[in-house]
Design a protein around this motif. Structure first.
Motif, PDB file in Angstrom:
ATOM      1  N   LYS A 200    -132.801 -11.765 -29.456  1.00  0.00           N
ATOM      2  CA  LYS A 200    -131.701 -10.850 -29.158  1.00  0.00           C
ATOM      3  C   LYS A 200    -132.175  -9.470 -29.587  1.00  0.00           C
ATOM      4  O   LYS A 200    -132.654  -9.286 -30.702  1.00  0.00           O
ATOM      5  CB  LYS A 200    -130.445 -11.253 -29.905  1.00  0.00           C
TER       6      LYS A 200
ATOM      7  N   HIS B 153    -128.441  -8.217 -26.964  1.00  0.00           N
ATOM      8  CA  HIS B 153    -128.660  -8.812 -25.648  1.00  0.00           C
ATOM      9  C   HIS B 153    -129.826  -9.786 -25.723  1.00  0.00           C
ATOM     10  O   HIS B 153    -130.872  -9.463 -26.283  1.00  0.00           O
ATOM     11  CB  HIS B 153    -128.965  -7.720 -24.610  1.00  0.00           C
ATOM     12  N   GLU B 154    -129.647 -10.961 -25.132  1.00  0.00           N
ATOM     13  CA  GLU B 154    -130.728 -11.933 -25.091  1.00  0.00           C
ATOM     14  C   GLU B 154    -131.792 -11.449 -24.115  1.00  0.00           C
ATOM     15  O   GLU B 154    -131.480 -11.046 -22.989  1.00  0.00           O
ATOM     16  CB  GLU B 154    -130.200 -13.294 -24.657  1.00  0.00           C
TER      17      GLU B 154
ATOM     18  N   LEU C 155    -133.934  -8.918 -19.523  1.00  0.00           N
ATOM     19  CA  LEU C 155    -132.620  -9.327 -19.989  1.00  0.00           C
ATOM     20  C   LEU C 155    -132.145 -10.564 -19.254  1.00  0.00           C
ATOM     21  O   LEU C 155    -132.340 -10.698 -18.046  1.00  0.00           O
ATOM     22  CB  LEU C 155    -131.612  -8.195 -19.789  1.00  0.00           C
TER      23      LEU C 155
END
Length: 150
Positions: A73, A81-82, A107
Motif C-alpha cells: 500500500k 492505495h494498493e 494501482l
C-alpha cells in the motif's frame, strides 16, 4: 544530451464549486513491459514518492498482478492505495534518447476519483531520481534533462 522543454497544459478543474482552468506540467510518454507498450500522458508530481500508473495501463501491458515484484500500500493523493511493482521501460515523447529502464507501481484501483486526465503520476522514484526538472511557470514551460554527472 540537452534538456527538453515542455509547455504547461490547460486542464479543467473545479475549486470551491467554481469551474476554472489550471496549468499542469504534463508530458506524453510511452511505457513498455515485455512485448507490450502503451502511450499516454503523465503529470509531473513533485509530491509523489513514486511513479504510479493507472490500472488501465497495467491492463494494456497485460501485466499479471500475481507476478509483481512487490506489492504494498502506497501513500499517494491523500490516501493509501494498493499497488504492484513491475520493471518497465519509459520514454518521454518526442525524444527517444530520453528513455530509461526503471520500476513502476501499478494501482489496483483507478485514479479516476482524483479527476486528473492522465494515466500516470511521475514522482520521486522512477522519475525525479533520474531526471533534473526545472519549472519556469512564468515563462510557460518546464524542462527535463539529465543531471550533469550522467
Amino acid at each position: 544530451m540537452p534538456s527538453q522543454q515542455y509547455g504547461y497544459r490547460n486542464y479543467a478543474a473545479v475549486r470551491d464549486g467554481i469551474p476554472e482552468t489550471v496549468l499542469r506540467p504534463t508530458v506524453s510518454f510511452t511505457v513498455a513491459h515485455g512485448t507490450f507498450s502503451w502511450s499516454a500522458d503523465a503529470l509531473i508530481d513533485t509530491g509523489s514518492p513514486v511513479s504510479v500508473f493507472t490500472r488501465n495501463v497495467a491492463d494494456a501491458l497485460e501485466l499479471s498482478l500475481a507476478s509483481a515484484m512487490d506489492r504494498q500500500k502506497i501513500a499517494i493523493a491523500g490516501g493509501l492505495h494498493e499497488a504492484f511493482k513491475f520493471p518497465i521501460s519509459l520514454a518521454l515523447d518526442p525524444l527517444d534518447e530520453m528513455s530509461w529502464n526503471t520500476f513502476g507501481w501499478f494501482l489496483c484501483g483507478d485514479m479516476e476519483s482524483w479527476k486528473l486526465p492522465v494515466s500516470a503520476l511521475f514522482g520521486t522514484e522512477g522519475f525525479f531520481d533520474r531526471w533534473k526538472v526545472t519549472f519556469a511557470l512564468r515563462d510557460g514551460y518546464f524542462s527535463v534533462g539529465p543531471y550533469s554527472e550522467q
